[in-house]
Design a protein around this motif. Sequence first.
Motif, short mmCIF file in Angstrom:
data_model
loop_
_atom_site.label_atom_id
_atom_site.label_comp_id
_atom_site.label_asym_id
_atom_site.label_seq_id
_atom_site.Cartn_x
_atom_site.Cartn_y
_atom_site.Cartn_z
N PHE A 175 45.49 -59.43 -42.96
CA PHE A 175 44.34 -59.58 -42.06
C PHE A 175 43.06 -59.32 -42.86
CE2 PHE A 175 47.26 -59.77 -38.64
CZ PHE A 175 46.57 -60.26 -37.54
N TYR A 176 42.20 -60.31 -42.87
CA TYR A 176 40.94 -60.25 -43.62
C TYR A 176 39.94 -59.39 -42.84
CZ TYR A 176 37.21 -62.21 -46.60
OH TYR A 176 36.19 -62.40 -47.50
N LYS A 177 39.37 -58.42 -43.49
CA LYS A 177 38.47 -57.48 -42.82
C LYS A 177 37.06 -57.61 -43.40
CE LYS A 177 42.52 -54.58 -42.38
NZ LYS A 177 43.37 -55.50 -43.17
N PHE A 178 36.09 -57.82 -42.52
CA PHE A 178 34.73 -58.00 -43.00
C PHE A 178 33.70 -57.45 -42.02
CE2 PHE A 178 35.55 -61.76 -40.45
CZ PHE A 178 34.33 -62.08 -39.86
N THR A 179 32.50 -57.27 -42.53
CA THR A 179 31.38 -56.79 -41.73
C THR A 179 30.10 -57.25 -42.40
OG1 THR A 179 30.41 -54.83 -40.67
CG2 THR A 179 31.15 -54.56 -42.93
N PHE A 180 28.97 -57.03 -41.72
CA PHE A 180 27.67 -57.30 -42.31
C PHE A 180 26.78 -56.09 -42.15
CE2 PHE A 180 29.03 -61.68 -41.98
CZ PHE A 180 28.44 -62.27 -43.11
N VAL A 181 25.99 -55.80 -43.18
CA VAL A 181 25.07 -54.68 -43.16
C VAL A 181 23.68 -55.18 -43.54
CG1 VAL A 181 26.84 -52.96 -43.67
CG2 VAL A 181 25.64 -54.10 -45.57
N ARG A 182 22.70 -54.26 -43.49
CA ARG A 182 21.31 -54.67 -43.70
C ARG A 182 20.52 -53.57 -44.40
NH1 ARG A 182 17.71 -57.00 -38.64
NH2 ARG A 182 16.01 -57.97 -39.86
N ASN A 183 19.53 -53.95 -45.16
CA ASN A 183 18.65 -52.98 -45.78
C ASN A 183 18.11 -52.02 -44.72
OD1 ASN A 183 15.99 -51.86 -46.66
ND2 ASN A 183 16.40 -53.06 -48.50
N PRO A 184 18.28 -50.71 -44.91
CA PRO A 184 17.86 -49.75 -43.88
C PRO A 184 16.39 -49.86 -43.47
CG PRO A 184 19.30 -48.68 -45.43
CD PRO A 184 19.03 -50.05 -45.99
N TYR A 185 15.51 -50.11 -44.42
CA TYR A 185 14.09 -50.26 -44.07
C TYR A 185 13.89 -51.40 -43.07
CZ TYR A 185 12.94 -47.37 -48.18
OH TYR A 185 12.83 -46.35 -49.10
N HIS A 186 14.50 -52.53 -43.34
CA HIS A 186 14.36 -53.71 -42.50
C HIS A 186 15.05 -53.50 -41.15
CE1 HIS A 186 13.31 -56.69 -45.91
NE2 HIS A 186 13.23 -55.46 -46.39
N ARG A 187 16.22 -52.89 -41.18
CA ARG A 187 16.99 -52.71 -39.95
C ARG A 187 16.27 -51.80 -38.96
NH1 ARG A 187 21.37 -48.98 -38.64
NH2 ARG A 187 22.54 -49.81 -36.87
N ASP A 191 5.16 -41.58 -46.41
CA ASP A 191 5.91 -40.52 -45.75
C ASP A 191 7.06 -41.08 -44.91
OD1 ASP A 191 6.28 -37.74 -45.30
OD2 ASP A 191 5.41 -37.95 -43.30
N LEU A 192 6.83 -42.20 -44.23
CA LEU A 192 7.91 -42.82 -43.44
C LEU A 192 9.01 -43.33 -44.35
CD1 LEU A 192 5.97 -44.76 -40.64
CD2 LEU A 192 6.93 -42.45 -40.58
N CYS A 193 8.64 -43.87 -45.49
CA CYS A 193 9.64 -44.31 -46.47
C CYS A 193 10.48 -43.13 -46.93
CB CYS A 193 8.97 -44.97 -47.68
SG CYS A 193 8.31 -46.62 -47.37
N ARG A 194 9.82 -42.00 -47.16
CA ARG A 194 10.54 -40.79 -47.59
C ARG A 194 11.57 -40.38 -46.55
NH1 ARG A 194 10.39 -35.69 -46.18
NH2 ARG A 194 8.63 -36.05 -44.77
N MET A 195 11.20 -40.42 -45.28
CA MET A 195 12.12 -40.01 -44.21
C MET A 195 13.31 -40.97 -44.10
SD MET A 195 9.74 -38.48 -41.15
CE MET A 195 8.28 -39.49 -41.35
N VAL A 196 13.04 -42.25 -44.25
CA VAL A 196 14.13 -43.23 -44.19
C VAL A 196 15.08 -43.04 -45.37
CG1 VAL A 196 14.70 -45.69 -44.33
CG2 VAL A 196 12.84 -44.92 -42.85
N LYS A 197 14.53 -42.77 -46.55
CA LYS A 197 15.36 -42.53 -47.73
C LYS A 197 16.31 -41.36 -47.51
CE LYS A 197 11.87 -44.00 -51.11
NZ LYS A 197 10.95 -43.51 -52.18
#
Length: 243
Positions: free
Chosen positions: A91-103, A219-225
């Motif tokens: 069974f082939y298992k897959f998903t999609f993810v996204r850059n956290p900043y963009h998401r 500062d928002l970038c720092r929090m997301v990181k």
Amino acid sequence: MFRAKTENLRGILDPDQLILRVFISLQYKYIYVSVPKAACSTTKNYLASCELGSQVTYLNFEDVHDRILSPLLSPTQIMHLFPEILSDKSFYKFTFVRNPYHRILSAYKDKIINHKSYRYQVIKHIQNDPLTDRPISFEEFVRTIYNCADHEMNTHWMPQHHLIMDHAIQYDHIGKVETYQNDILEISKSIGLKFKFLHQETRNESNSERYLKECYTDDLCRMVKIKYREDFLRLSYSKVPTW
């Protein structure tokens, strides 16, 4: 029974979320794990169309998320087989993810700006009267989720490594929204899907470099990181903003 059987798999997710996130095709032998705000609407529509052999359309596009309407199986529909399928390498298992900043920015635009029910989930953390609706700035949104425990977060902005359950699922392909066309083509070829049914959604433009630069401060970038540290690391995204 289902709760107990899936406890190790689910991690911080409750059983209902597992049912909503996991899509199974016995016809094409795959498991797709959806991540909100990571091309899940497009992918669900494509997979449903392939499963039925004709293009699926919805009067309300949000119906694409309704499990009752989906031709794909949920874990509870094949509860006795699910653990076996999950470990079955055929069974082939897959998903999609996204850059956290963009998401996170996409979640803010789509859910916080446009939906009162989602705003309440944030407002209750920042004021005494959670029933008083008001606009929420992107800065307030990021600061609120920064201070929330992961298990308290809505899945539209919960760290993705919890949602894909990569501690328990051995994936054949983890695709990325940023390379969606190439990834879905590779996945389709691997499991024999008809690529003609794919229609990419273009509902927002939160990937715009200009818009990202306007919304994110240092500062928002720092929090997301910090908050999405594991996503950056485990999903191979750079913590350094590209805009």
